[in-house]
Scaffold this active site. Sequence first.
Site, mmCIF file in Angstrom:
data_model
loop_
_atom_site.group_PDB
_atom_site.id
_atom_site.type_symbol
_atom_site.label_atom_id
_atom_site.label_comp_id
_atom_site.label_asym_id
_atom_site.label_seq_id
_atom_site.Cartn_x
_atom_site.Cartn_y
_atom_site.Cartn_z
ATOM 1 N N LYS A 178 4.566 51.530 -25.685
ATOM 2 C CA LYS A 178 3.777 52.052 -26.809
ATOM 3 C C LYS A 178 2.988 50.915 -27.478
ATOM 4 O O LYS A 178 2.592 49.968 -26.791
ATOM 5 C CB LYS A 178 4.673 52.817 -27.780
ATOM 6 N N HIS A 186 0.500 61.630 -22.850
ATOM 7 C CA HIS A 186 1.705 61.491 -23.680
ATOM 8 C C HIS A 186 1.519 62.317 -24.956
ATOM 9 O O HIS A 186 0.406 62.445 -25.466
ATOM 10 C CB HIS A 186 1.935 60.019 -24.025
ATOM 11 N N SER A 215 14.548 59.547 -25.991
ATOM 12 C CA SER A 215 15.779 58.893 -26.451
ATOM 13 C C SER A 215 16.766 58.622 -25.304
ATOM 14 O O SER A 215 17.979 58.762 -25.467
ATOM 15 C CB SER A 215 16.439 59.706 -27.575
ATOM 16 N N ASN A 226 7.916 52.705 -21.413
ATOM 17 C CA ASN A 226 6.664 52.913 -22.139
ATOM 18 C C ASN A 226 6.755 52.108 -23.430
ATOM 19 O O ASN A 226 7.474 52.494 -24.350
ATOM 20 C CB ASN A 226 6.469 54.407 -22.434
ATOM 21 N N GLU A 277 9.010 65.291 -21.499
ATOM 22 C CA GLU A 277 9.459 64.674 -22.746
ATOM 23 C C GLU A 277 9.419 65.717 -23.866
ATOM 24 O O GLU A 277 8.349 65.995 -24.412
ATOM 25 C CB GLU A 277 8.543 63.496 -23.118
ATOM 26 N N GLU A 322 2.044 61.703 -27.918
ATOM 27 C CA GLU A 322 1.409 60.963 -29.018
ATOM 28 C C GLU A 322 -0.104 60.930 -28.841
ATOM 29 O O GLU A 322 -0.853 61.002 -29.825
ATOM 30 C CB GLU A 322 1.990 59.543 -29.087
ATOM 31 N N GLY A 336 11.876 59.393 -29.913
ATOM 32 C CA GLY A 336 12.058 58.481 -31.039
ATOM 33 C C GLY A 336 12.894 59.032 -32.169
ATOM 34 O O GLY A 336 12.973 58.444 -33.239
#
Length: 248
Positions: free
Chosen positions: A12, A95, A213, A10, A167, A97, A173
Amino acid sequence: MMRKKIIAGNWKMNMTPTAAVELTNTLKPLVANEEVDVVFCVPAIDIIPVVKACEGTNIQVGAENMYFEESGAYTGEISPEMLTDAGVKYVVLGHSERREYFGETNEDVNKKVLKAFEHNITPIMCCGETLDQREQGITMDFIRQQVKVGFLNVTVDQAKTAIIAYEPIWAIGTGKTATADQAEEVCKGIRDCIAEIYDRDTAEQIRIQYGGSVNGKNAAELFAQPDIDGGLVGGASLKEDFGEIVHW
């Protein structure tokens, strides 16, 4: 049953079209592994050049988002038909985010999942808990709700081909990774939830990724777990390390 692992990057909001083609050309020989499905999920503007750069390789190209309408006055959005015409096979939906920064709800994600299936795009539906939720002991309650609403009105045959990416938000991250046992526990819980919604056969066929991660050092232990069928990889997918993950 043996489920084929799927490793998806991904990207991003990274990589201009020029840089995306350069990265693709660097990664192509490093991710050549027919034993797993390899997907690059790239920004919309990079899709067409990356699809072209991946021709003749084992790499499939995915999108990072998609709208749930066919066309119309939705400035800035991308329709499923646009994606399929560009050569997209997968799409990341829900996701954390997107949920956090853009206010996407479980119901929005469900609409997108249904629309992706309509157009023969495989959804990679994301779910995951915050650190607070984990510490409060409600991880599975929260994730089960995401899964149950996300799969509303999805048929058995569709569900078997779907991908769920677990996730934990606290591991995205941050450099923190869920332990292999923590990741396996939740991925097994997701599989059990799918079995409740459908049946055990469907649950055994659906592929569940871990993301958060993931890197070349921890991939082998994570992917060895019985209910983890690969990874949705963020930062490491933008580096040569991605080859190590694909060949864990």
